[in-house]
Design a protein around this motif. Structure first.
Motif: not given
Length: 83
Positions: A42-64
């Motif tokens: 995940v982090l390696e893949y998104f490190a290549k992206f230009p600055r973007s807006v991410f949306a994710m459902e709030a759950c236990t691991s989402a904050h991390y």
């Protein structure tokens, strides 16, 4: 389906135990990216992206995940899960 990085306006990240689903939409709202990523990619893949807006459902691991993705320069929005 995978678009150039410049086409993507918003990323939806569906968190799971091992495999995460990535959905990207163009600024027009049309889907332009669908991809499965393993937890370690995940982090390696998104490190290549230009600055973007991410949306994710709030759950236990989402904050991390939100903090880690935010450190890459992206803006992260946590969404309340539907009850």
């Amino acid at each position: 389906m995978e678009a150039s990085l410049e086409e993507i306006g918003m990323i939806g990240l569906d968190l799971a135990k091992n495999v995460f689903q990535v959905h990207g939409a163009a600024r027009t709202g049309h889907p332009v990216l669908q991809k499965k990523l393993r937890r370690g990619q995940v982090l390696e893949y998104f490190a290549k992206f230009p600055r973007s807006v991410f949306a994710m459902e709030a759950c236990t691991s989402a904050h991390y995940r939100a903090r880690e993705i935010g450190r890459l320069g992206h803006k992260v929005r946590l969404i309340n899960p539907a009850t």
